[in-house]
Scaffold this motif. Structure first.
Motif, PDB file in Angstrom:
ATOM      1  N   VAL A 289       0.833  -1.213   0.000  1.00 54.75           N
ATOM      2  CA  VAL A 289       0.000   0.000   0.000  1.00 54.75           C
ATOM      3  C   VAL A 289       0.859   1.252   0.000  1.00 54.75           C
ATOM      4  O   VAL A 289       0.543   2.238  -0.670  1.00 54.75           O
ATOM      5  N   ASN A 290       1.983   1.227   0.737  1.00 57.83           N
ATOM      6  CA  ASN A 290       2.825   2.424   0.792  1.00 57.83           C
ATOM      7  C   ASN A 290       3.457   2.727  -0.567  1.00 57.83           C
ATOM      8  O   ASN A 290       3.668   3.891  -0.921  1.00 57.83           O
ATOM      9  N   VAL A 291       3.772   1.679  -1.354  1.00 61.25           N
ATOM     10  CA  VAL A 291       4.324   1.897  -2.694  1.00 61.25           C
ATOM     11  C   VAL A 291       3.271   2.532  -3.601  1.00 61.25           C
ATOM     12  O   VAL A 291       3.557   3.484  -4.338  1.00 61.25           O
ATOM     13  N   LEU A 292       2.039   2.027  -3.559  1.00 63.29           N
ATOM     14  CA  LEU A 292       0.963   2.607  -4.358  1.00 63.29           C
ATOM     15  C   LEU A 292       0.656   4.034  -3.935  1.00 63.29           C
ATOM     16  O   LEU A 292       0.418   4.907  -4.790  1.00 63.29           O
ATOM     17  N   ALA A 293       0.665   4.297  -2.624  1.00 66.60           N
ATOM     18  CA  ALA A 293       0.408   5.660  -2.133  1.00 66.60           C
ATOM     19  C   ALA A 293       1.509   6.615  -2.587  1.00 66.60           C
ATOM     20  O   ALA A 293       1.234   7.762  -2.992  1.00 66.60           O
ATOM     21  N   GLU A 294       2.749   6.155  -2.537  1.00 70.55           N
ATOM     22  CA  GLU A 294       3.865   6.987  -3.006  1.00 70.55           C
ATOM     23  C   GLU A 294       3.744   7.269  -4.500  1.00 70.55           C
ATOM     24  O   GLU A 294       3.981   8.396  -4.961  1.00 70.55           O
ATOM     25  N   LEU A 295       3.342   6.261  -5.255  1.00 71.01           N
ATOM     26  CA  LEU A 295       3.174   6.433  -6.699  1.00 71.01           C
ATOM     27  C   LEU A 295       2.068   7.444  -7.001  1.00 71.01           C
ATOM     28  O   LEU A 295       2.218   8.313  -7.871  1.00 71.01           O
ATOM     29  N   MET A 296       0.950   7.363  -6.277  1.00 71.35           N
ATOM     30  CA  MET A 296      -0.155   8.306  -6.483  1.00 71.35           C
ATOM     31  C   MET A 296       0.244   9.725  -6.076  1.00 71.35           C
ATOM     32  O   MET A 296      -0.185  10.704  -6.703  1.00 71.35           O
TER      33      MET A 296
END
Length: 511
Positions: free
Chosen positions: A46-53
């Motif tokens: 989730v943290n990778v997706l949040a960083e990407l967004m």
């Protein structure tokens, strides 16, 4: 007057914040739609997706801000006009430019902030975004084996199952091909009645437990691969009740790539870096052109002292038997060796030498062309990067200036149409933004293909829309009813009436 300015700013800021986040959300969704195939099925945290967004949101800010300013100015001045607040202010002797003054100052501040954002924050956001996106793309998809289909997601292994249980992790009728032996493909095959899959905690290994199976292994030798020696190959068949295998899951885990690999891209640089690298590329281009000149000159006839001396030596060695022609040729050397005399020398040679000279000339011409083409490819590569650096340099300014232009389109247009809310303003904003986007895309493409200079292509949309903003501001300040249908009907009636009168007068003169 302070209360009026505060009232105008409050009526403008709330729509601006709302429309900015709406535009940001729409553009981020567009980003997700574009890269959804690269994100789905990778098992990302989730943290990778949040960083990407987060980085994707920062990247689309320069596009979301002009659209938000256009929509907010339309809504705010449309609401003021619809509620007759603009009429009340004008009746009190306050002109429209004076009403717009605090918003003009605020928009200038926003434009400066947008420029600072594009120059300082956006390159870092692009670097983080594209390096992270590249890392996501390189990660292999999650292990998802389907029934009756060979799964090739594992390095050097292919797995096929006939059926898998819906209640547990059991697999049935398993067939596994081991391709680690590069000499003989499909030389190692394992067939099992049932099996079970487990993963290690770090997801680097796949634990495969098989029951009731057979392994067929052909130990192919590099020196025994022809048909006649096939009977000398070694075959091995193993029967097992239970077998446990650890298969490395290369690329299944997500790993970040070094951001330094992407720093050379033009979108990861600020103005100072773009200017410095553009100068370096220009110098590199000039050096490539300078290297091209001696290569061309060395393969062509050059009228210098060395060439004249070589030709004179050939003439003195009885290359030309006729003494009169020899004297003319010596005289012509002093007069820059005209081409006509070269033709005279060529005509004195026999057919075999003529063919040899022509073939040699054709060969030298082809060699020269190949050298020129090779050098031009290098120059084109430098031009490719140089043009994109210049495009990105101008983009830092055009996106900020677009905020200024869209304010002077939206505010007067809202005062003219006098419609608030999200209905008419949204339609008009989308239309203007589509026009801006089409013109900007056209100019960008023309610049990238080197049809136009970068400054012309990047400033095309601003040059087209700026006069529209000036025209709308003038019409709104002078209370011109440009959207009143009755005004246009009266105008065309007068125009057609004058044309009819002219035709009637011309008809009477002919009579």
């Amino acid at each position: 007057m302070k209360r009026l300015h505060i009232f105008i700013l409050k009526s403008y800021l709330s729509p601006l914040i709302m429309t900015f986040f709406i535009s940001l959300f729409i553009l981020v969704m567009q980003f997700l739609w574009r890269y959804v195939d690269d994100l789905v099925g990778k098992g990302l945290e989730v943290n990778v997706l949040a960083e990407l967004m987060f980085y994707a949101s920062l990247q689309v800010v320069p596009m979301a801000l002009p659209l938000a300013i256009l929509l907010a100015s339309l809504m705010s001045f449309g609401n003021l006009g619809e509620n007759y607040e603009l009429t009340a202010l004008k009746s009190a002797g306050i002109s429209l430019p004076r009403i717009m003054a605090p918003l003009i100052i605020f928009t200038v501040i926003v434009c400066i902030g947008a420029f600072k954002f594009s120059n300082n924050i956006l390159p870092v956001a692009n670097l983080k975004l594209y390096s992270l996106l590249y890392s996501v793309r390189q990660a292999s998809p999650e292990f998802d084996i389907k029934e009756k289909i060979f799964y090739d997601g594992l390095t050097n292994f292919s797995i096929k199952i006939e059926k898998k249980s819906k209640t547990n992790d059991m697999l049935y009728d398993i067939m596994i091909y081991d391709h680690r032996n590069k000499l003989a493909k499909n030389s190692n095959v394992t067939i099992a009645d049932s099996g079970k899959l487990d993963f290690s905690d770090d997801k680097k290994f796949l634990k495969l437990t098989l029951w009731d199976g057979i392994t067929y292994d052909e130990n192919a030798d590099r020196q025994k691969r022809n048909i006649r020696k096939r009977d000398k190959q070694q075959f091995r068949v193993d029967h097992f009740k239970k077998q446990v295998a650890l298969i490395p899951m290369q690329g299944m885990d997500f790993s970040r790539y070094d951001e330094g690999l992407f720093k050379g891209h033009n979108r990861m640089k600020n103005l100072a870096q773009l200017g410095h690298d553009s100068d370096s590329l220009q110098q590199q281009r000039d050096k490539q052109i300078e290297k091209l000149k001696p290569r061309i000159q060395s393969n062509y006839f050059v009228q210098n002292k060395a060439t004249k001396r070589k030709i004179k030596q050939k003439i003195d060695k009885n290359a030309v038997a006729d003494s009169t022609l020899k004297q003319q040729l010596n005289q012509s050397l002093i007069e820059n060796f005209p081409i006509a005399n070269i033709d005279s020398v060529f005509e004195t040679l026999d057919a075999q030498k003529k063919v040899m000279i022509l073939e040699n000339a054709v060969r030298r011409a082809r060699d020269t062309k190949a050298q020129i083409d090779e050098q031009l490819i290098k120059i084109d590569k430098v031009d490719y990067h140089l043009v994109r650096h210049k495009i990105e340099w101008h983009r830092k300014f055009t996106l900020s200036f677009a905020c200024f232009i869209f304010f002077f389109i939206g505010a007067p247009l809202g005062a003219i149409i006098r419609k608030g809310g999200l209905g008419m303003p949204v339609v008009i904003s989308v239309l203007f933004f589509i026009v801006y986007y089409i013109i900007d895309t056209f100019g960008l493409k023309a610049s990238k293909e080197e049809v136009w200079p970068p400054y012309m292509g990047m400033w095309l949309s601003s040059v087209v829309l700026f006069p529209i903003g000036v025209f709308l501001t003038y019409k709104a300040a002078t209370d011109s009813a440009i959207l009143n249908s009755d005004a246009y009907i009266i105008f065309f009636q007068k125009l057609f009436g004058r044309l009819k009168k002219k035709k009637k007068k011309k008809h009477l003169r002919n009579i």
